[in-house]
Structures are given as C-alpha cells and as structure tokens.
Design a protein around this motif. Structure first.
Motif, mmCIF file in Angstrom:
data_model
loop_
_atom_site.group_PDB
_atom_site.id
_atom_site.type_symbol
_atom_site.label_atom_id
_atom_site.label_comp_id
_atom_site.label_asym_id
_atom_site.label_seq_id
_atom_site.Cartn_x
_atom_site.Cartn_y
_atom_site.Cartn_z
ATOM 1 N N VAL A 80 0.158 10.170 7.575
ATOM 2 C CA VAL A 80 -0.253 9.545 6.315
ATOM 3 C C VAL A 80 -1.396 10.380 5.736
ATOM 4 C CG1 VAL A 80 -1.225 7.461 5.277
ATOM 5 C CG2 VAL A 80 0.411 7.269 7.158
ATOM 6 N N THR A 81 -1.277 10.711 4.453
ATOM 7 C CA THR A 81 -2.288 11.528 3.789
ATOM 8 C C THR A 81 -2.917 10.747 2.637
ATOM 9 O OG1 THR A 81 -0.709 12.483 2.250
ATOM 10 C CG2 THR A 81 -1.036 13.651 4.354
ATOM 11 N N ASP A 82 -3.904 11.365 1.998
ATOM 12 C CA ASP A 82 -4.603 10.721 0.878
ATOM 13 C C ASP A 82 -3.683 10.368 -0.279
ATOM 14 O OD1 ASP A 82 -7.386 10.601 1.716
ATOM 15 O OD2 ASP A 82 -7.275 12.776 1.755
ATOM 16 N N GLY A 83 -2.593 11.089 -0.434
ATOM 17 C CA GLY A 83 -1.680 10.839 -1.548
ATOM 18 C C GLY A 83 -0.701 9.696 -1.311
ATOM 19 N N SER A 84 -0.728 9.102 -0.166
ATOM 20 C CA SER A 84 0.227 8.047 0.185
ATOM 21 C C SER A 84 -0.092 6.728 -0.516
ATOM 22 C CB SER A 84 0.208 7.851 1.703
ATOM 23 O OG SER A 84 0.888 6.685 2.053
ATOM 24 N N ARG A 85 0.907 6.166 -1.187
ATOM 25 C CA ARG A 85 0.732 4.854 -1.823
ATOM 26 C C ARG A 85 0.477 3.768 -0.781
ATOM 27 N NH1 ARG A 85 5.649 3.374 -5.119
ATOM 28 N NH2 ARG A 85 6.495 5.129 -3.996
ATOM 29 N N GLU A 86 1.134 3.913 0.357
ATOM 30 C CA GLU A 86 0.953 2.928 1.426
ATOM 31 C C GLU A 86 -0.487 2.919 1.928
ATOM 32 O OE1 GLU A 86 5.207 4.026 1.200
ATOM 33 O OE2 GLU A 86 3.400 5.231 1.417
ATOM 34 N N LEU A 87 -1.123 4.092 1.964
ATOM 35 C CA LEU A 87 -2.518 4.164 2.387
ATOM 36 C C LEU A 87 -3.405 3.371 1.444
ATOM 37 C CD1 LEU A 87 -4.870 5.369 4.095
ATOM 38 C CD2 LEU A 87 -4.960 7.170 2.364
ATOM 39 N N HIS A 88 -3.210 3.554 0.152
ATOM 40 C CA HIS A 88 -4.033 2.850 -0.829
ATOM 41 C C HIS A 88 -3.832 1.340 -0.734
ATOM 42 C CE1 HIS A 88 -5.373 6.583 -2.572
ATOM 43 N NE2 HIS A 88 -4.121 6.993 -2.587
ATOM 44 N N SER A 89 -2.597 0.939 -0.516
ATOM 45 C CA SER A 89 -2.306 -0.491 -0.354
ATOM 46 C C SER A 89 -2.949 -1.031 0.923
ATOM 47 C CB SER A 89 -0.793 -0.706 -0.309
ATOM 48 O OG SER A 89 -0.496 -2.052 -0.085
ATOM 49 N N LEU A 90 -2.828 -0.290 2.014
ATOM 50 C CA LEU A 90 -3.422 -0.706 3.282
ATOM 51 C C LEU A 90 -4.931 -0.856 3.150
ATOM 52 C CD1 LEU A 90 -3.419 -1.181 6.377
ATOM 53 C CD2 LEU A 90 -3.591 1.311 6.615
ATOM 54 N N CYS A 91 -5.588 0.137 2.582
ATOM 55 C CA CYS A 91 -7.049 0.089 2.442
ATOM 56 C C CYS A 91 -7.489 -1.048 1.532
ATOM 57 C CB CYS A 91 -7.579 1.432 1.937
ATOM 58 S SG CYS A 91 -7.482 2.730 3.201
ATOM 59 N N ALA A 92 -6.731 -1.291 0.470
ATOM 60 C CA ALA A 92 -7.058 -2.397 -0.430
ATOM 61 C C ALA A 92 -6.926 -3.735 0.291
ATOM 62 C CB ALA A 92 -6.160 -2.364 -1.667
ATOM 63 N N GLN A 93 -5.885 -3.879 1.101
ATOM 64 C CA GLN A 93 -5.688 -5.119 1.853
ATOM 65 C C GLN A 93 -6.775 -5.307 2.911
ATOM 66 O OE1 GLN A 93 -3.473 -7.619 1.300
ATOM 67 N NE2 GLN A 93 -2.974 -6.482 -0.554
ATOM 68 N N LEU A 94 -7.129 -4.232 3.597
ATOM 69 C CA LEU A 94 -8.198 -4.315 4.597
ATOM 70 C C LEU A 94 -9.510 -4.728 3.947
ATOM 71 C CD1 LEU A 94 -7.514 -1.137 6.754
ATOM 72 C CD2 LEU A 94 -7.379 -3.515 7.515
ATOM 73 N N GLU A 95 -9.810 -4.110 2.808
ATOM 74 C CA GLU A 95 -11.046 -4.431 2.116
ATOM 75 C C GLU A 95 -11.030 -5.877 1.622
ATOM 76 O OE1 GLU A 95 -13.627 -1.515 -0.178
ATOM 77 O OE2 GLU A 95 -12.401 -2.476 -1.724
#
Length: 133
Positions: A2-17
C-alpha cells in the motif's frame, strides 16, 4: 504494498482518525491548546512505560504543529512499522484512563467493540505499507 496514492489508505486513515476522535472528551492543555487523540496516545503509552519509536519520531518533526498532524504522522509510522494494533492495545489497557479521555459512547469503552477493533487492526500487520513519513 500500500502506497500514499492508494484510495484504501486514505479511507483507512480517515476511519482510524474518526474512531480515535469519536466521543473524545474536550480537553485543553495548560496553555489552552485543544488536546486530541495524539495526546491520548502519548499519555497511554507513557503510562505503560513504553518507549515508542513512533512518539520519538513524530516529536522530532518540526513541521508538525498541531496534535491532529502529529496523530496522523503517528498512525502512518505505526502502519509502516506494523505497530498500530499493539500500540493502540497498550493505550486501551487502562480503562480508568479511557474514561478520563472518552465519553460512554466510545467503542473503546465496550470490551466487545474494543476486541473487534484490535482484531481488525492486528490483521493489518499482514499488509505492507510503503508510505512517506
């Protein structure tokens, strides 16, 4: 990976936050700055007497000025180093501290929800994250 450009990463981080901020009590520092989940994580890890590389790394970054920015950097650090579940579990061990930081609706105060969240986070240890820190 998973890299910085991954949509899933942004969703995961938003959910964690969202999860870490949900039903968080409003607290202020001595100087009036609003405290956030970053402060909860720092205090929780300090109470466990755990030296955490993520805390040291984030506090060494001069560009981060807000608790939210520091919290986001900490989450990214923990994902890269596969330490997110363990770090959060250490913070969630002390239920008295949890009640000091969170209101009753927080899923962290429910043993069942807490176990489900941590179980999901431990599954992330199998994922490789290549993120810019």
């Amino acid at each position: 990976p998973v890299t910085d450009g991954s949509r899933e990463l942004h969703s995961l981080c938003a959910q964690l936050e969202f999860l870490l901020q949900f039903d968080l009590k409003e607290k202020r520092s001595f100087f009036g700055q609003r405290r956030d989940y970053w402060d909860f994580l720092c205090q929780g890890l300090a109470r466990c007497r755990q030296e955490h590389g993520g805390i040291h790394f984030v506090t060494s970054l001069d560009k981060l000025k807000t608790p939210v920015g520091r919290g986001r950097a900490f989450l990214r650090y923990c994902l890269v180093h596969r330490q997110l579940a363990e770090s959060l579990q250490l913070c969630l061990l002390d239920t008295e501290n949890l009640r000091e930081w969170y209101y009753a609706r927080s899923p962290f105060l429910s043993p069942q929800h807490r176990a489900e969240i941590l179980g999901s986070l431990y599954e992330l240890d199998c994922v490789t994250f290549h993120l810019a820190l």
